[in-house]
Motif scaffolding. Structure first.
Motif, PDB file in Angstrom:
ATOM      1  N   ILE A  83      -9.172  51.352  69.848  1.00 43.02           N
ATOM      2  CA  ILE A  83      -9.883  50.876  68.777  1.00 43.02           C
ATOM      3  C   ILE A  83      -9.971  49.277  68.947  1.00 43.02           C
ATOM      4  CG2 ILE A  83      -9.709  50.358  66.262  1.00 43.02           C
ATOM      5  CD1 ILE A  83      -8.170  52.751  65.743  1.00 43.02           C
ATOM      6  N   ASN A  84      -9.165  48.404  69.455  1.00 42.50           N
ATOM      7  CA  ASN A  84      -9.212  47.177  69.744  1.00 42.50           C
ATOM      8  C   ASN A  84     -10.277  46.772  70.613  1.00 42.50           C
ATOM      9  OD1 ASN A  84      -8.237  44.987  68.052  1.00 42.50           O
ATOM     10  ND2 ASN A  84      -5.946  45.571  68.904  1.00 42.50           N
ATOM     11  N   LEU A  85     -10.178  47.609  71.771  1.00 41.88           N
ATOM     12  CA  LEU A  85     -11.167  47.602  72.830  1.00 41.88           C
ATOM     13  C   LEU A  85     -12.643  47.831  72.580  1.00 41.88           C
ATOM     14  CD1 LEU A  85      -9.155  48.994  75.983  1.00 41.88           C
ATOM     15  CD2 LEU A  85      -9.653  46.754  75.375  1.00 41.88           C
ATOM     16  N   VAL A  86     -12.720  48.592  71.554  1.00 43.61           N
ATOM     17  CA  VAL A  86     -14.332  49.146  70.801  1.00 43.61           C
ATOM     18  C   VAL A  86     -14.779  48.115  70.254  1.00 43.61           C
ATOM     19  CG1 VAL A  86     -15.416  50.659  69.520  1.00 43.61           C
ATOM     20  CG2 VAL A  86     -13.966  51.654  71.313  1.00 43.61           C
ATOM     21  N   GLY A  87     -13.647  47.351  69.229  1.00 40.50           N
ATOM     22  CA  GLY A  87     -14.191  46.182  68.650  1.00 40.50           C
ATOM     23  C   GLY A  87     -14.461  44.919  69.277  1.00 40.50           C
ATOM     24  N   GLU A  88     -13.959  44.561  70.572  1.00 42.10           N
ATOM     25  CA  GLU A  88     -14.502  43.780  71.391  1.00 42.10           C
ATOM     26  C   GLU A  88     -15.824  44.052  72.057  1.00 42.10           C
ATOM     27  OE1 GLU A  88     -12.936  40.938  71.509  1.00 42.10           O
ATOM     28  OE2 GLU A  88     -11.543  41.642  70.294  1.00 42.10           O
ATOM     29  N   LEU A  89     -15.976  45.804  72.406  1.00 48.32           N
ATOM     30  CA  LEU A  89     -17.159  45.885  72.942  1.00 48.32           C
ATOM     31  C   LEU A  89     -18.251  45.531  71.622  1.00 48.32           C
ATOM     32  CD1 LEU A  89     -18.776  47.412  74.902  1.00 48.32           C
ATOM     33  CD2 LEU A  89     -18.355  49.471  73.951  1.00 48.32           C
ATOM     34  N   VAL A  90     -18.116  45.907  70.720  1.00 47.78           N
ATOM     35  CA  VAL A  90     -19.068  45.720  69.251  1.00 47.78           C
ATOM     36  C   VAL A  90     -19.205  44.268  69.380  1.00 47.78           C
ATOM     37  CG1 VAL A  90     -19.451  45.735  66.933  1.00 47.78           C
ATOM     38  CG2 VAL A  90     -18.618  47.496  68.334  1.00 47.78           C
ATOM     39  N   ILE A  91     -18.467  43.478  69.629  1.00 49.85           N
ATOM     40  CA  ILE A  91     -18.685  41.730  69.530  1.00 49.85           C
ATOM     41  C   ILE A  91     -19.620  41.409  70.786  1.00 49.85           C
ATOM     42  CG2 ILE A  91     -17.596  39.602  69.877  1.00 49.85           C
ATOM     43  CD1 ILE A  91     -15.215  40.690  68.100  1.00 49.85           C
ATOM     44  N   THR A  92     -19.204  41.978  72.085  1.00 49.54           N
ATOM     45  CA  THR A  92     -20.138  41.777  73.185  1.00 49.54           C
ATOM     46  C   THR A  92     -21.441  42.122  72.986  1.00 49.54           C
ATOM     47  OG1 THR A  92     -17.999  41.955  74.632  1.00 49.54           O
ATOM     48  CG2 THR A  92     -20.062  42.204  75.568  1.00 49.54           C
ATOM     49  N   GLN A  93     -21.499  43.192  72.440  1.00 44.43           N
ATOM     50  CA  GLN A  93     -22.899  43.930  72.279  1.00 44.43           C
ATOM     51  C   GLN A  93     -23.705  43.237  71.165  1.00 44.43           C
ATOM     52  OE1 GLN A  93     -23.822  45.796  69.171  1.00 44.43           O
ATOM     53  NE2 GLN A  93     -26.084  45.786  70.149  1.00 44.43           N
ATOM     54  N   ALA A  94     -23.068  42.531  70.270  1.00 38.57           N
ATOM     55  CA  ALA A  94     -23.790  41.542  69.550  1.00 38.57           C
ATOM     56  C   ALA A  94     -24.252  40.394  70.101  1.00 38.57           C
ATOM     57  CB  ALA A  94     -22.961  41.397  68.228  1.00 38.57           C
ATOM     58  N   MET A  95     -23.422  39.592  70.934  1.00 39.63           N
ATOM     59  CA  MET A  95     -23.638  38.475  71.758  1.00 39.63           C
ATOM     60  C   MET A  95     -25.017  38.955  72.683  1.00 39.63           C
ATOM     61  SD  MET A  95     -19.967  37.055  72.671  1.00 39.63           S
ATOM     62  CE  MET A  95     -18.869  36.581  71.707  1.00 39.63           C
ATOM     63  N   LEU A  96     -24.977  39.963  73.481  1.00 39.08           N
ATOM     64  CA  LEU A  96     -26.176  40.175  74.238  1.00 39.08           C
ATOM     65  C   LEU A  96     -27.417  40.465  73.435  1.00 39.08           C
ATOM     66  CD1 LEU A  96     -24.373  43.109  76.627  1.00 39.08           C
ATOM     67  CD2 LEU A  96     -25.235  40.757  77.401  1.00 39.08           C
ATOM     68  N   ALA A  97     -27.170  41.105  72.245  1.00 39.62           N
ATOM     69  CA  ALA A  97     -28.434  41.382  71.494  1.00 39.62           C
ATOM     70  C   ALA A  97     -29.044  39.979  70.876  1.00 39.62           C
ATOM     71  CB  ALA A  97     -28.102  42.236  70.229  1.00 39.62           C
ATOM     72  N   GLN A  98     -28.292  38.898  70.385  1.00 40.74           N
ATOM     73  CA  GLN A  98     -28.423  37.628  70.056  1.00 40.74           C
ATOM     74  C   GLN A  98     -29.195  36.871  70.985  1.00 40.74           C
ATOM     75  OE1 GLN A  98     -26.076  35.977  67.351  1.00 40.74           O
ATOM     76  NE2 GLN A  98     -26.609  33.964  67.514  1.00 40.74           N
ATOM     77  N   ASN A  99     -28.510  37.165  72.364  1.00 37.01           N
ATOM     78  CA  ASN A  99     -29.062  36.123  73.589  1.00 37.01           C
ATOM     79  C   ASN A  99     -30.521  36.891  73.946  1.00 37.01           C
ATOM     80  OD1 ASN A  99     -26.806  34.348  73.186  1.00 37.01           O
ATOM     81  ND2 ASN A  99     -25.539  35.568  74.920  1.00 37.01           N
ATOM     82  N   SER A 100     -30.740  38.078  73.712  1.00 35.64           N
ATOM     83  CA  SER A 100     -31.988  38.549  74.377  1.00 35.64           C
ATOM     84  C   SER A 100     -33.014  38.432  73.266  1.00 35.64           C
ATOM     85  CB  SER A 100     -31.598  40.073  74.462  1.00 35.64           C
ATOM     86  OG  SER A 100     -31.341  40.696  73.309  1.00 35.64           O
ATOM     87  N   ARG A 101     -32.967  37.779  72.159  1.00 37.71           N
ATOM     88  CA  ARG A 101     -34.144  37.837  71.171  1.00 37.71           C
ATOM     89  C   ARG A 101     -34.972  36.736  71.659  1.00 37.71           C
ATOM     90  NH1 ARG A 101     -30.218  37.386  65.775  1.00 37.71           N
ATOM     91  NH2 ARG A 101     -29.687  39.688  65.731  1.00 37.71           N
ATOM     92  N   ASN A 102     -34.515  35.722  72.384  1.00 38.51           N
ATOM     93  CA  ASN A 102     -35.470  34.655  72.941  1.00 38.51           C
ATOM     94  C   ASN A 102     -36.568  35.027  74.194  1.00 38.51           C
ATOM     95  OD1 ASN A 102     -34.845  33.028  71.125  1.00 38.51           O
ATOM     96  ND2 ASN A 102     -33.166  32.182  72.288  1.00 38.51           N
ATOM     97  N   LEU A 103     -36.133  36.281  74.688  1.00 40.07           N
ATOM     98  CA  LEU A 103     -36.548  36.827  75.900  1.00 40.07           C
ATOM     99  C   LEU A 103     -37.976  37.467  75.641  1.00 40.07           C
ATOM    100  CD1 LEU A 103     -33.622  38.421  77.960  1.00 40.07           C
ATOM    101  CD2 LEU A 103     -34.712  36.191  78.129  1.00 40.07           C
ATOM    102  N   ASP A 104     -39.199  37.495  76.254  1.00 39.52           N
ATOM    103  CA  ASP A 104     -40.446  37.933  76.120  1.00 39.52           C
ATOM    104  C   ASP A 104     -40.156  39.541  76.251  1.00 39.52           C
ATOM    105  OD1 ASP A 104     -42.854  38.825  76.211  1.00 39.52           O
ATOM    106  OD2 ASP A 104     -43.739  37.360  77.509  1.00 39.52           O
ATOM    107  N   PRO A 105     -40.417  40.182  75.422  1.00 35.22           N
ATOM    108  CA  PRO A 105     -39.993  41.972  75.540  1.00 35.22           C
ATOM    109  C   PRO A 105     -41.063  42.484  76.392  1.00 35.22           C
ATOM    110  CG  PRO A 105     -41.433  41.187  73.404  1.00 35.22           C
ATOM    111  CD  PRO A 105     -40.826  39.705  74.006  1.00 35.22           C
ATOM    112  N   GLY A 106     -42.307  41.719  76.556  1.00 37.01           N
ATOM    113  CA  GLY A 106     -43.238  42.350  77.723  1.00 37.01           C
ATOM    114  C   GLY A 106     -42.573  42.161  79.005  1.00 37.01           C
ATOM    115  N   LEU A 107     -41.996  41.075  79.326  1.00 36.44           N
ATOM    116  CA  LEU A 107     -41.607  40.926  80.739  1.00 36.44           C
ATOM    117  C   LEU A 107     -40.241  41.599  80.962  1.00 36.44           C
ATOM    118  CD1 LEU A 107     -42.278  36.972  81.172  1.00 36.44           C
ATOM    119  CD2 LEU A 107     -43.743  39.128  82.051  1.00 36.44           C
TER     120      LEU A 107
END
Length: 547
Positions: free
Chosen positions: A176-200
């Motif tokens: 459960i702890n590892l899945v919690g950390e995975l959710v945090i990592t996924q949220a970081m990736l999602a936030q960092n990808s918002r500034n990328l051009d979705p077309g490229l």
């Protein structure tokens, strides 16, 4: 594994139905298996009949009433039948609890195939000698049985060994702890990808979307591993309450709601004893005798209600009764006799809280039911040790309600993030009703300090998070204009915030274990950018507005 049946066990045919939802019968059987002292159970002739009936054979030493009470807690008594079962329908040889007489001394004629591994040489030779006379080799004597490592699955379903797996709690917690950390990592990736051009970066965006969906499915599956329904706890009370009511000469009916509400397994084990004490208290102190109830214009049968529900990020279990309720004057008098300071100016809630004082009891004499050397102070101590709270509400002559609120120590929930100044706060999405933009002139002041806002002909208290948490502000000319309406404990408040940042999954971390208890905060989480955000206790903020 099921416990062996006690001496005097008998075989019965159990019929449940007709049921439109056939999965209900499976749940009832699983319930029977969990209470191993009742005996053993397995499907009879496949277990399913065309008319929606489920048939099982039961080996038990319990009385018919005990068995019927177990099942009729979920279905009507007319849907459950118990019939004698012929001895010819015994359990499989070696089944847990099978009577000794059902085991056969001689093989019924189905032996080993010729040259099969493990066949004794003498048996194989005899089988060869008999081969011209019979198409199926039959051993003349039962061979010495080799150790049986596995039982073939029955027609009714997989054997328990094949359908369950024992795993230590520490491994599940680590997962459960590892899945919690995975959710945090996924949220970081999602936030960092918002500034990328979705077309490229179309493939990257698609992969991140799949990652978010799979992460959500994974965390829901992992979180459900330790969860068991409250029905496991509630089902222990009907028999106890029936015996207790008969002993006290009272008529009591037990009503349960929210049996499907799931709790952590460790939490269920620790909450059972406090709940048992509360139910006994309601039956002994709360419910009046039938004569007294009739004299007060009540039905002679009292009602005790058990309710389990999820509210925000907490689990709430309520024990209600329609008995005599608490007497304010009697509680104050008893408290003064014990040397407890109890002025007449105390509020009702403070008076009700007196019963949690060590050694406090309203009973005139202690019996094996009333008190039993364990007071309400022990109940509160046990619940507090779980990080929970106990609240009492009572109306004299009408009844009493005890609410046990247990916060989640670790969970992944959906939340709405709001911004106040430079700070970010998380609101449980289940508590959020709506949000809207408000003009400053629509907020009214009441009583010199309290503020309310009118929302569709209803006035709601205004909670300014900036003032509640003393948020530092550097843009002094900014005026908050967004309100979020939240609901908890039967009340609504409007929270004044600067901006709505969005909805996301957050990992709830216990703040007390890592720091200390903070008023109006139920936990904390790590945001996608690595910052820590506080998860607000909506119930506490609603109570704050009432005061």
């Amino acid at each position: 594994p099921a416990a062996p049946a006690k001496p005097g066990a008998r075989l019965l045919e159990l019929q449940v139905g007709p049921l439109t939802d056939l999965t209900l019968a499976d749940n009832l059987v699983e319930l029977f298996k969990e209470i191993t002292d009742l005996g053993t159970i397995e499907p009879l002739d496949g277990g399913i009949s065309a008319d929606g009936m489920r048939r099982f054979k039961v080996l038990t030493s319990s009385t018919d009433n005990d068995l019927l009470d177990l099942f009729t807690f979920h279905v009507s008594r007319e849907q459950v039948k118990l019939l004698p079962l012929s001895e010819g329908f015994g359990f499989h040889e070696g089944a847990p609890g099978a009577p000794v007489e059902t085991k056969k001394d001689e093989d019924p004629g189905y032996g080993f195939f010729d040259d099969a591994p493990g066949v004794p040489e003498a048996t194989a030779a005899e089988a060869k000698a008999e081969a011209p006379k019979a198409s199926v080799p039959v051993p003349t004597a039962k061979p010495a049985a080799p150790a049986r490592t596995e039982v073939a699955p029955r027609a009714g379903g997989a054997s328990p060994d094949q359908s369950t797996l024992r795993v230590s709690v520490e491994k599940v917690d680590q997962l459960i702890n590892l899945v919690g950390e995975l959710v945090i990592t996924q949220a970081m990736l999602a936030q960092n990808s918002r500034n990328l051009d979705p077309g490229l970066y179309q493939q990257l965006a698609s992969g991140l979307a799949d990652l978010e969906r799979n992460t959500r499915d994974l965390q829901e599956s992992v979180m459900s591993i330790r969860m068991i329904p409250m029905s496991v706890v509630f089902n222990r009370f009907p028999r106890m309450l029936r015996d207790l009511a008969a002993k006290l000469g009272k008529k009591v009916e037990l009503v349960t709601q929210g049996e499907a509400t799931e709790l952590d397994k460790g939490l269920v084990e620790k909450i059972t004893d406090p709940l048992t004490h509360l139910v006994r208290n309601s039956c002994d102190h709360g419910i009046e005798s039938p004569a007294d109830r009739v004299a007060k214009g009540k039905p002679e049968q009292g009602t005790i209600t058990l309710v389990a529900s999820h509210q925000g990020g907490s689990i709430v279990i309520e024990v209600r009764d329609d008995g005599r309720g608490l007497n304010r004057e009697k509680l104050i008098r008893k408290a003064r006799e014990k040397g407890i300071d109890a002025p007449d100016t105390m509020t009702d809630q403070e008076v009700w809280g007196l019963i949690f004082a060590p050694g406090f009891s309203t009973a005139d004499q202690v019996t094996d039911v009333s008190g039993r050397g364990v007071g309400m102070d022990v109940v509160k101590k046990n619940i507090t040790s779980l990080g929970g709270t106990v609240e009492i509400d009572s109306a004299e002559g009408y009844g009493m309600k005890v609410s046990v609120r247990l916060p989640l120590t670790l969970a992944i929930m959906d939340g709405m993030s709001v911004g106040v100044g430079e700070e970010v706060y998380i609101l449980p999405l289940s508590s959020v009703v709506e949000s809207f933009q408000v003009q400053s002139d629509t907020i009214k002041t009441v009583g010199g300090s309290g503020r309310v806002v009118e929302v569709r002909d209803e006035y709601m208290p205004v909670v300014e998070l900036e003032q509640v948490f003393n948020v530092p502000r550097f843009d002094f000319e900014h005026v908050s204009s967004i309100m979020v309406v939240v609901e908890a404990e039967g009340g609504r408040v409007a929270m004044l915030v600067d901006e709505l940042l969005g909805q996301q999954q957050v990992v709830v971390k216990n703040l007390e274990a890592n720091y200390r208890k903070v008023t109006d905060v139920s936990g904390a989480t790590i945001m996608g950018d690595g910052r820590v955000a506080l998860i607000l206790d909506v119930g506490s903020l609603v109570r704050r507005s009432r005061h």
